[in-house]
Scaffold this active site. Structure first.
Site, mmCIF file in Angstrom:
data_model
loop_
_atom_site.group_PDB
_atom_site.id
_atom_site.type_symbol
_atom_site.label_atom_id
_atom_site.label_comp_id
_atom_site.label_asym_id
_atom_site.label_seq_id
_atom_site.Cartn_x
_atom_site.Cartn_y
_atom_site.Cartn_z
ATOM 1 N N ARG A 1 8.099 0.861 -3.224
ATOM 2 C CA ARG A 1 9.059 1.726 -3.998
ATOM 3 C C ARG A 1 9.457 1.469 -5.146
ATOM 4 N NH1 ARG A 1 12.649 3.983 1.192
ATOM 5 N NH2 ARG A 1 12.520 1.587 1.230
ATOM 6 N N ASN B 1 8.954 -6.920 3.492
ATOM 7 C CA ASN B 1 8.615 -6.170 3.078
ATOM 8 C C ASN B 1 9.744 -4.730 3.488
ATOM 9 O OD1 ASN B 1 7.203 -2.684 3.589
ATOM 10 N ND2 ASN B 1 7.425 -3.636 1.137
ATOM 11 N N GLY B 2 10.619 -4.448 2.165
ATOM 12 C CA GLY B 2 11.311 -3.645 2.969
ATOM 13 C C GLY B 2 12.409 -3.260 1.701
ATOM 14 N N ASP B 3 12.776 -2.338 0.952
ATOM 15 C CA ASP B 3 14.485 -1.803 0.381
ATOM 16 C C ASP B 3 13.972 -3.166 -0.850
ATOM 17 O OD1 ASP B 3 14.518 -0.092 1.986
ATOM 18 O OD2 ASP B 3 16.313 -0.965 3.226
ATOM 19 N N PRO C 1 0.877 -0.619 0.009
ATOM 20 C CA PRO C 1 -0.282 0.393 0.348
ATOM 21 C C PRO C 1 0.984 1.400 0.079
ATOM 22 C CG PRO C 1 0.014 -1.111 2.183
ATOM 23 C CD PRO C 1 -0.127 -1.947 1.282
ATOM 24 N N MET C 2 0.317 2.096 -0.826
ATOM 25 C CA MET C 2 1.139 3.558 -0.618
ATOM 26 C C MET C 2 -0.212 4.336 -1.017
ATOM 27 S SD MET C 2 4.635 3.051 -3.087
ATOM 28 C CE MET C 2 4.130 1.680 -4.265
ATOM 29 N N CYS D 1 2.104 2.850 9.603
ATOM 30 C CA CYS D 1 1.943 4.053 9.971
ATOM 31 C C CYS D 1 2.889 5.214 10.901
ATOM 32 C CB CYS D 1 0.642 4.644 9.048
ATOM 33 S SG CYS D 1 1.550 6.861 9.073
ATOM 34 N N LYS E 1 -0.601 -4.925 8.482
ATOM 35 C CA LYS E 1 0.124 -4.759 7.627
ATOM 36 C C LYS E 1 1.472 -4.098 9.505
ATOM 37 C CE LYS E 1 3.457 -2.591 4.287
ATOM 38 N NZ LYS E 1 3.498 -1.112 4.545
ATOM 39 N N GLN F 1 -7.609 -1.057 2.479
ATOM 40 C CA GLN F 1 -6.813 -0.974 4.242
ATOM 41 C C GLN F 1 -7.170 -0.022 4.986
ATOM 42 O OE1 GLN F 1 -2.635 1.352 4.843
ATOM 43 N NE2 GLN F 1 -1.678 -1.076 5.169
HETATM 44 C C1 FMN Z 1 4.828 7.309 -0.408
HETATM 45 C C2 FMN Z 1 4.641 5.807 0.092
HETATM 46 C C3 FMN Z 1 3.357 5.996 0.576
HETATM 47 C C4 FMN Z 1 2.809 4.952 1.466
HETATM 48 N N1 FMN Z 1 1.722 4.650 2.051
HETATM 49 C C5 FMN Z 1 1.811 3.268 2.724
HETATM 50 C C6 FMN Z 1 0.311 2.837 3.479
HETATM 51 O O1 FMN Z 1 -0.819 3.738 2.558
HETATM 52 N N2 FMN Z 1 0.066 2.188 4.230
HETATM 53 C C7 FMN Z 1 0.937 1.225 4.202
HETATM 54 O O2 FMN Z 1 0.758 0.690 5.132
HETATM 55 N N3 FMN Z 1 2.392 1.015 3.995
HETATM 56 C C8 FMN Z 1 2.706 2.838 2.874
HETATM 57 N N4 FMN Z 1 3.638 2.418 3.245
HETATM 58 C C9 FMN Z 1 4.757 1.945 3.528
HETATM 59 C C10 FMN Z 1 5.075 1.317 1.853
HETATM 60 O O3 FMN Z 1 4.582 0.193 1.954
HETATM 61 C C11 FMN Z 1 6.073 0.247 2.882
HETATM 62 O O4 FMN Z 1 6.090 -0.848 4.078
HETATM 63 C C12 FMN Z 1 7.582 0.944 2.016
HETATM 64 O O5 FMN Z 1 7.695 2.057 1.727
HETATM 65 C C13 FMN Z 1 8.440 0.349 2.452
HETATM 66 O O6 FMN Z 1 8.803 -1.287 1.205
HETATM 67 P P1 FMN Z 1 9.601 -0.662 0.182
HETATM 68 O O7 FMN Z 1 10.915 -0.747 0.699
HETATM 69 O O8 FMN Z 1 9.619 -1.896 -1.143
HETATM 70 O O9 FMN Z 1 9.209 0.793 -0.603
HETATM 71 C C14 FMN Z 1 4.094 4.222 1.920
HETATM 72 C C15 FMN Z 1 5.864 4.201 1.189
HETATM 73 C C16 FMN Z 1 5.628 5.195 0.955
HETATM 74 C C17 FMN Z 1 7.504 5.206 0.215
#
Ligand code: FMN
Length: 355
Positions: free
Chosen positions: A246, A221-223, A37-38, A121, A160, A91
Site C-alpha cells: 500500500r 512485509n506489512g505496514d 502483489p496487489m 489471501c 507468500k 503469483q
Molecule cells: C488491494 C490489495 C490487494 C492485494 N492483493 C494481493 C494479492 O493478489 N496477492 C497477495 O499475496 N497479497 C495481496 N495483498 C497483500 C499485500 O501484498 C500485502 O501483503 C499487504 O497489503 C500488507 O503489506 P502493506 O502493509 O505494505 O500494504 C493485497 C493487498 C491489498 C491492499
C-alpha cells in the site's frame, strides 16, 4: 514512451546508484526492496512503473490456476509481462495440486523469472475452497502441492504467506521448513494472521524472530507505509528483503526515497509519473473504459495528502474519458509542491486485499 525530465531523471539515477543487487535464493533482484502483489493493481503498467521508480522486483496480482487451465481470456490477459520488466514473478492461487501443476507450464510461457504461490489471501471465496491462507492449515497437503508444482517447473518457486490461520495456529516456522524441503527459494511473510485480515499492526517481532532462525531467506512485509520506516527496517532487519504494497499507492516514490532520504518529489514529479503511467496504460489496454479505470484509481491514490484533495478527487471521478482525466490531473498536480503532501497515516487505508 515519454522520457522523464532531466531533473526527475537525475533524482531517480541518484537513488538507483544506491540500489544493491541481491540474490534471494537463486533469484536475482535489483535490490532487496520489492513491490508486493496487489490484486487489480499489479498489472504490467504499474509493475513496470515501480521498477522505473526503484522497485528491486515485483510480483503480479494473484492469478487463478483454474482460470489458466480453462483458458479463460481474462485470466490469460493477467499473465502478460512486458519485455521491459526485469525481475517479475507471477503469483498463482489455487488449492488442488494437479490443477496448480497443470497451470505451471502456461504461466511460465509468459516469461516470469519465478512463480509464487498465494498463501496469504484471507478472502472467504478463496479460503472456503482451500486456497490462499487456508493452505497454511495443512502443512502435509502443502508439501504435496509444492512437490507437484516443482515437478513441472523450470523457473524457481516462492511463496507468500501470513503468520498462520489465527492466534492459536501460528505456524509460519513450520511452513518455512516444509517449503525448504520442497525446494522453495524464499518466503515472503505478511505479519498478520488470516483472522486479523488487515486489523491491528503487522507483527514485526514475529517476522524478525522467524527471519533470524529461518533456513530460507525471509522477505518481511506489512505496514511499511513511509520511506523512513523502510530505511529503519532495512538497517535493523534479519530479513533478506522487504515487500511494500500500500505504501507505493500513496507514494510512488517510496522506493527511491527509501534509498536516498535527501530526495523529495513535488507535484511536477508526480505529474511526470502519471504521464509515464498513461503511456503504459495506452499500450496495455485497448478498451477506453478499462484505461480510464486503471489510470484514475492510481491518480486518486497518488494524490493522497495533497491540499484540496477531496475536491480534486470529486472532479477526477466525474471524468468520462482518459484525456479529460489527464487534463484535470495536470491542472491539479502541476501546482503542488512536495511540502504540501501530508498524509494522515493514523487513518486506515485499504483494509482489504488478497494477501
Ligand atoms: C488491494 C490489495 C490487494 C492485494 N492483493 C494481493 C494479492 O493478489 N496477492 C497477495 O499475496 N497479497 C495481496 N495483498 C497483500 C499485500 O501484498 C500485502 O501483503 C499487504 O497489503 C500488507 O503489506 P502493506 O502493509 O505494505 O500494504 C493485497 C493487498 C491489498 C491492499
Amino acid at each position: 514512451m515519454k522520457e522523464f525530465s532531466p531533473k526527475l531523471q537525475a533524482k531517480i539515477d541518484t537513488a538507483k546508484e544506491k540500489m544493491k543487487p541481491i540474490k534471494l535464493g537463486q533469484i536475482p533482484f535489483a535490490s532487496p526492496l520489492l513491490l508486493a502483489p496487489m490484486a487489480s493493481i499489479c498489472n504490467w503498467p504499474f509493475r513496470l512503473l515501480m521498477e522505473d521508480l526503484g522497485a528491486g522486483g515485483t510480483v503480479s496480482e494473484l492469478i487463478s490456476c483454474h482460470g489458466i487451465n480453462y483458458n479463460n481470456q481474462k485470466t490469460l490477459d493477467m499473465l502478460k509481462i512486458d519485455s521491459r520488466e526485469r525481475n517479475i514473478g507471477i503469483q498463482l492461487f489455487g488449492e488442488d495440486p494437479t490443477a496448480m501443476a497443470q497451470s505451471v507450464k502456461i504461466a511460465e510461457s509468459f516469461g516470469p523469472k519465478f512463480l509464487d504461490i498465494n498463501m496469504g489471501c484471507p478472502v472467504k471465496k478463496v479460503v472456503s475452497k482451500g486456497g490462499g491462507s487456508a493452505l497454511l492449515k495443512e502443512p502435509k497437503a502443502l508439501a504435496k502441492l509444492l512437490s507437484s508444482m516443482k515437478k513441472e517447473m523450470s523457473v524457481p518457486l516462492t511463496i507468500k504467506i501470513r503468520m498462520g490461520w489465527d492466534a492459536d495456529q501460528i505456524n509460519a516456522d513450520e511452513i518455512v521448513h516444509v517449503a525448504r524441503e520442497e525446494g522453495v527459494e524464499f518466503v515472503a511473510i505478511h505479519g498478520r494472521t488470516r483472522a486479523q485480515q488487515y486489523t491491528g499492526e503487522a507483527n514485526w517481532n514475529y517476522i524478525e524472530e522467524l527471519a533470524q532462525h529461518s533456513p530460507l531467506p525471509i522477505i518481511g512485509n506489512g505496514d511499511l507505509h513511509r520511506s523512513h520506516q523502510v530505511r529503519e527496517r532495512m538497517q535493523e532487519t534479519h530479513c533478506q528483503g522487504l515487500m511494500i504494497a500500500r505504501g507505493a499507492l500513496r507514494n510512488p516514490f517510496i522506493f527511491l526515497e527509501s534509498m536516498d532520504e535527501s530526495l523529495s518529489f513535488d507535484g511536477r514529479d508526480y505529474w511526470e509519473v502519471i504521464e509515464r503511467l498513461y503511456d503504459y496504460i495506452l499500450e496495455a489496454f485497448t478498451l477506453e473504459r478499462t484505461r480510464l479505470v486503471q489510470l484514475r484509481k492510481l491518480i486518486v491514490w497518488f494524490s493522497a495528502g495533497f491540499p484540496q484533495v477531496a475536491k480534486f478527487r470529486g472532479i477526477c471521478f466525474q471524468t468520462q474519458d482518459i484525456e479529460e482525466c489527464m487534463r484535470v490531473s495536470e491542472d491539479y498536480f502541476k501546482t503542488l509542491t512536495h511540502q504540501n503532501k501530508r498524509i494522515n497515516y493514523a487513518e486506515s487505508f485499504m483494509t482489504s486485499g488478497h494477501g
